[in-house]
Design a protein around this motif. Sequence first.
Motif, PDB file in Angstrom:
ATOM      1  N   MET A   1       0.846  -1.200   0.000  1.00 25.33           N
ATOM      2  CA  MET A   1       0.000   0.000   0.000  1.00 25.33           C
ATOM      3  C   MET A   1       0.876   1.243   0.000  1.00 25.33           C
ATOM      4  SD  MET A   1      -3.120   0.940   2.542  1.00 25.33           S
ATOM      5  CE  MET A   1      -2.157   0.784   4.013  1.00 25.33           C
ATOM      6  N   ALA A   2       0.608   2.098  -0.938  1.00 26.99           N
ATOM      7  CA  ALA A   2       1.417   3.310  -1.024  1.00 26.99           C
ATOM      8  C   ALA A   2       0.885   4.386  -0.085  1.00 26.99           C
ATOM      9  CB  ALA A   2       1.411   3.832  -2.459  1.00 26.99           C
ATOM     10  N   THR A   3       1.745   4.846   0.775  1.00 26.30           N
ATOM     11  CA  THR A   3       1.368   5.957   1.645  1.00 26.30           C
ATOM     12  C   THR A   3       2.325   7.110   1.403  1.00 26.30           C
ATOM     13  OG1 THR A   3       2.745   5.074   3.405  1.00 26.30           O
ATOM     14  CG2 THR A   3       0.403   4.512   3.469  1.00 26.30           C
ATOM     15  N   SER A   4       1.875   8.290   1.696  1.00 24.03           N
ATOM     16  CA  SER A   4       2.715   9.457   1.465  1.00 24.03           C
ATOM     17  C   SER A   4       3.334   9.917   2.777  1.00 24.03           C
ATOM     18  CB  SER A   4       1.883  10.576   0.841  1.00 24.03           C
ATOM     19  OG  SER A   4       2.716  11.691   0.612  1.00 24.03           O
ATOM     20  N   ARG A   5       4.430   9.284   3.122  1.00 18.56           N
ATOM     21  CA  ARG A   5       5.066   9.602   4.384  1.00 18.56           C
ATOM     22  C   ARG A   5       5.632  11.015   4.394  1.00 18.56           C
ATOM     23  NH1 ARG A   5       5.938   5.469   7.798  1.00 18.56           N
ATOM     24  NH2 ARG A   5       5.282   3.450   7.006  1.00 18.56           N
ATOM     25  N   LYS A   6       6.076  11.436   3.237  1.00 21.87           N
ATOM     26  CA  LYS A   6       6.727  12.743   3.211  1.00 21.87           C
ATOM     27  C   LYS A   6       5.735  13.850   3.563  1.00 21.87           C
ATOM     28  CE  LYS A   6      10.071  15.482   0.814  1.00 21.87           C
ATOM     29  NZ  LYS A   6      10.169  16.294  -0.372  1.00 21.87           N
ATOM     30  N   SER A   7       4.528  13.751   2.990  1.00 21.25           N
ATOM     31  CA  SER A   7       3.577  14.819   3.285  1.00 21.25           C
ATOM     32  C   SER A   7       3.088  14.728   4.725  1.00 21.25           C
ATOM     33  CB  SER A   7       2.412  14.802   2.296  1.00 21.25           C
ATOM     34  OG  SER A   7       1.618  13.667   2.515  1.00 21.25           O
ATOM     35  N   ASN A   8       2.972  13.495   5.235  1.00 19.79           N
ATOM     36  CA  ASN A   8       2.636  13.366   6.646  1.00 19.79           C
ATOM     37  C   ASN A   8       3.684  14.031   7.520  1.00 19.79           C
ATOM     38  OD1 ASN A   8       0.390  11.929   6.050  1.00 19.79           O
ATOM     39  ND2 ASN A   8       1.290   9.923   6.448  1.00 19.79           N
ATOM     40  N   PHE A   9       4.906  13.801   7.151  1.00 20.97           N
ATOM     41  CA  PHE A   9       6.023  14.342   7.901  1.00 20.97           C
ATOM     42  C   PHE A   9       6.001  15.873   7.846  1.00 20.97           C
ATOM     43  CE2 PHE A   9      10.676  15.250   8.219  1.00 20.97           C
ATOM     44  CZ  PHE A   9      10.804  14.839   9.539  1.00 20.97           C
ATOM     45  N   ASN A  10       5.727  16.407   6.667  1.00 25.08           N
ATOM     46  CA  ASN A  10       5.683  17.866   6.524  1.00 25.08           C
ATOM     47  C   ASN A  10       4.539  18.482   7.314  1.00 25.08           C
ATOM     48  OD1 ASN A  10       7.899  17.884   4.923  1.00 25.08           O
ATOM     49  ND2 ASN A  10       6.807  18.154   2.997  1.00 25.08           N
ATOM     50  N   ASP A  11       3.446  17.737   7.429  1.00 23.84           N
ATOM     51  CA  ASP A  11       2.319  18.244   8.208  1.00 23.84           C
ATOM     52  C   ASP A  11       2.615  18.214   9.699  1.00 23.84           C
ATOM     53  OD1 ASP A  11       0.958  18.572   5.916  1.00 23.84           O
ATOM     54  OD2 ASP A  11      -0.278  16.788   6.122  1.00 23.84           O
ATOM     55  N   PHE A  12       3.450  17.300  10.057  1.00 22.78           N
ATOM     56  CA  PHE A  12       3.725  17.031  11.454  1.00 22.78           C
ATOM     57  C   PHE A  12       4.519  18.169  12.104  1.00 22.78           C
ATOM     58  CE2 PHE A  12       6.485  14.650  14.542  1.00 22.78           C
ATOM     59  CZ  PHE A  12       5.482  14.370  15.456  1.00 22.78           C
ATOM     60  N   LEU A  13       5.450  18.723  11.358  1.00 25.56           N
ATOM     61  CA  LEU A  13       6.336  19.731  11.947  1.00 25.56           C
ATOM     62  C   LEU A  13       5.617  21.007  12.370  1.00 25.56           C
ATOM     63  CD1 LEU A  13       9.612  19.357   9.890  1.00 25.56           C
ATOM     64  CD2 LEU A  13       9.291  18.913  12.315  1.00 25.56           C
ATOM     65  N   PRO A  14       4.787  21.586  11.502  1.00 28.55           N
ATOM     66  CA  PRO A  14       4.079  22.799  11.950  1.00 28.55           C
ATOM     67  C   PRO A  14       3.197  22.530  13.153  1.00 28.55           C
ATOM     68  CG  PRO A  14       3.926  22.552   9.575  1.00 28.55           C
ATOM     69  CD  PRO A  14       4.526  21.277  10.111  1.00 28.55           C
ATOM     70  N   LEU A  15       2.621  21.334  13.199  1.00 23.80           N
ATOM     71  CA  LEU A  15       1.789  20.954  14.328  1.00 23.80           C
ATOM     72  C   LEU A  15       2.616  20.921  15.610  1.00 23.80           C
ATOM     73  CD1 LEU A  15      -1.196  19.936  14.743  1.00 23.80           C
ATOM     74  CD2 LEU A  15      -0.221  17.639  14.803  1.00 23.80           C
ATOM     75  N   MET A  16       3.778  20.340  15.509  1.00 21.02           N
ATOM     76  CA  MET A  16       4.679  20.294  16.656  1.00 21.02           C
ATOM     77  C   MET A  16       5.101  21.693  17.071  1.00 21.02           C
ATOM     78  SD  MET A  16       7.247  17.105  16.103  1.00 21.02           S
ATOM     79  CE  MET A  16       8.352  17.485  17.471  1.00 21.02           C
ATOM     80  N   ALA A  17       5.375  22.535  16.091  1.00 23.05           N
ATOM     81  CA  ALA A  17       5.813  23.899  16.383  1.00 23.05           C
ATOM     82  C   ALA A  17       4.735  24.628  17.161  1.00 23.05           C
ATOM     83  CB  ALA A  17       6.132  24.637  15.087  1.00 23.05           C
ATOM     84  N   GLU A  18       3.504  24.398  16.743  1.00 23.09           N
ATOM     85  CA  GLU A  18       2.379  25.049  17.391  1.00 23.09           C
ATOM     86  C   GLU A  18       2.239  24.576  18.840  1.00 23.09           C
ATOM     87  OE1 GLU A  18      -2.187  24.913  16.334  1.00 23.09           O
ATOM     88  OE2 GLU A  18      -0.951  25.448  14.594  1.00 23.09           O
ATOM     89  N   LYS A  19       2.396  23.283  19.027  1.00 26.63           N
ATOM     90  CA  LYS A  19       2.232  22.706  20.355  1.00 26.63           C
ATOM     91  C   LYS A  19       3.376  23.035  21.288  1.00 26.63           C
ATOM     92  CE  LYS A  19      -0.785  18.738  19.837  1.00 26.63           C
ATOM     93  NZ  LYS A  19      -0.906  17.289  19.897  1.00 26.63           N
ATOM     94  N   LEU A  20       4.561  22.980  20.753  1.00 25.48           N
ATOM     95  CA  LEU A  20       5.752  23.042  21.613  1.00 25.48           C
ATOM     96  C   LEU A  20       6.353  24.442  21.688  1.00 25.48           C
ATOM     97  CD1 LEU A  20       7.580  19.851  20.301  1.00 25.48           C
ATOM     98  CD2 LEU A  20       6.337  20.069  22.436  1.00 25.48           C
ATOM     99  N   GLY A  21       6.129  25.248  20.639  1.00 16.52           N
ATOM    100  CA  GLY A  21       6.857  26.503  20.540  1.00 16.52           C
ATOM    101  C   GLY A  21       8.194  26.241  19.873  1.00 16.52           C
ATOM    102  N   GLY A  22       8.781  27.277  19.312  1.00 15.72           N
ATOM    103  CA  GLY A  22       9.987  27.120  18.490  1.00 15.72           C
ATOM    104  C   GLY A  22      11.163  26.492  19.220  1.00 15.72           C
ATOM    105  N   ASP A  23      11.458  26.977  20.408  1.00  9.06           N
ATOM    106  CA  ASP A  23      12.627  26.477  21.131  1.00  9.06           C
ATOM    107  C   ASP A  23      12.519  24.992  21.408  1.00  9.06           C
ATOM    108  OD1 ASP A  23      13.925  28.831  21.179  1.00  9.06           O
ATOM    109  OD2 ASP A  23      13.364  29.371  23.227  1.00  9.06           O
ATOM    110  N   ALA A  24      11.337  24.595  21.907  1.00  7.66           N
ATOM    111  CA  ALA A  24      11.132  23.188  22.235  1.00  7.66           C
ATOM    112  C   ALA A  24      11.177  22.344  20.972  1.00  7.66           C
ATOM    113  CB  ALA A  24       9.805  22.993  22.956  1.00  7.66           C
ATOM    114  N   LEU A  25      10.682  22.907  19.874  1.00  6.24           N
ATOM    115  CA  LEU A  25      10.693  22.152  18.626  1.00  6.24           C
ATOM    116  C   LEU A  25      12.118  21.868  18.187  1.00  6.24           C
ATOM    117  CD1 LEU A  25       9.044  20.921  16.287  1.00  6.24           C
ATOM    118  CD2 LEU A  25       9.519  23.012  15.053  1.00  6.24           C
ATOM    119  N   ILE A  26      12.963  22.887  18.272  1.00  2.66           N
ATOM    120  CA  ILE A  26      14.365  22.685  17.911  1.00  2.66           C
ATOM    121  C   ILE A  26      14.963  21.576  18.775  1.00  2.66           C
ATOM    122  CG2 ILE A  26      16.658  23.743  17.993  1.00  2.66           C
ATOM    123  CD1 ILE A  26      15.339  26.329  17.009  1.00  2.66           C
TER     124      ILE A  26
END
Length: 117
Positions: A1-26
């Motif tokens: 089954m083909a899944t699009s991991r790359k786009s999932n991954f790209n969606d994941f980062l902004p979500l993390m940034a929002e939750k954690l804030g920039g410093d914590a994300l780094i």
Amino acid sequence: MATSRKSNFNDFLPLMAEKLGGDALIGELCKGFQLLMDKDKDVITFESLKKNSALLGLQDLSDDDLKSMLKEGDFDGDEALTQMEFCVLMFRLSPELMEQSQFLLEEALNQDSDFSF
Ligand SMILES: [Ca+2]
């Protein structure tokens, strides 16, 4: 089954940034570095990336994908990623996050005098 991991991954980062804030994300991104690096060399090499990428759910990436990821992030051409190169690459993989957090990135880069574009 083909899944699009790359786009999932790209969606994941902004979500993390929002939750954690920039410093914590780094901080989180740098934990990713710890997982992927060659423990003896303290850098990410193709071998360490291939060996450890499954830990991050990236086992479906091909050798070519891994190579282009390394090449994309490698600014000084030593075919390995330092922690800072890795963190910059993670930001570049997510343009939206890059926009949000560019000032944080610049701050981080300014703290590392050995690093230059
Ligand atoms: Ca490098």
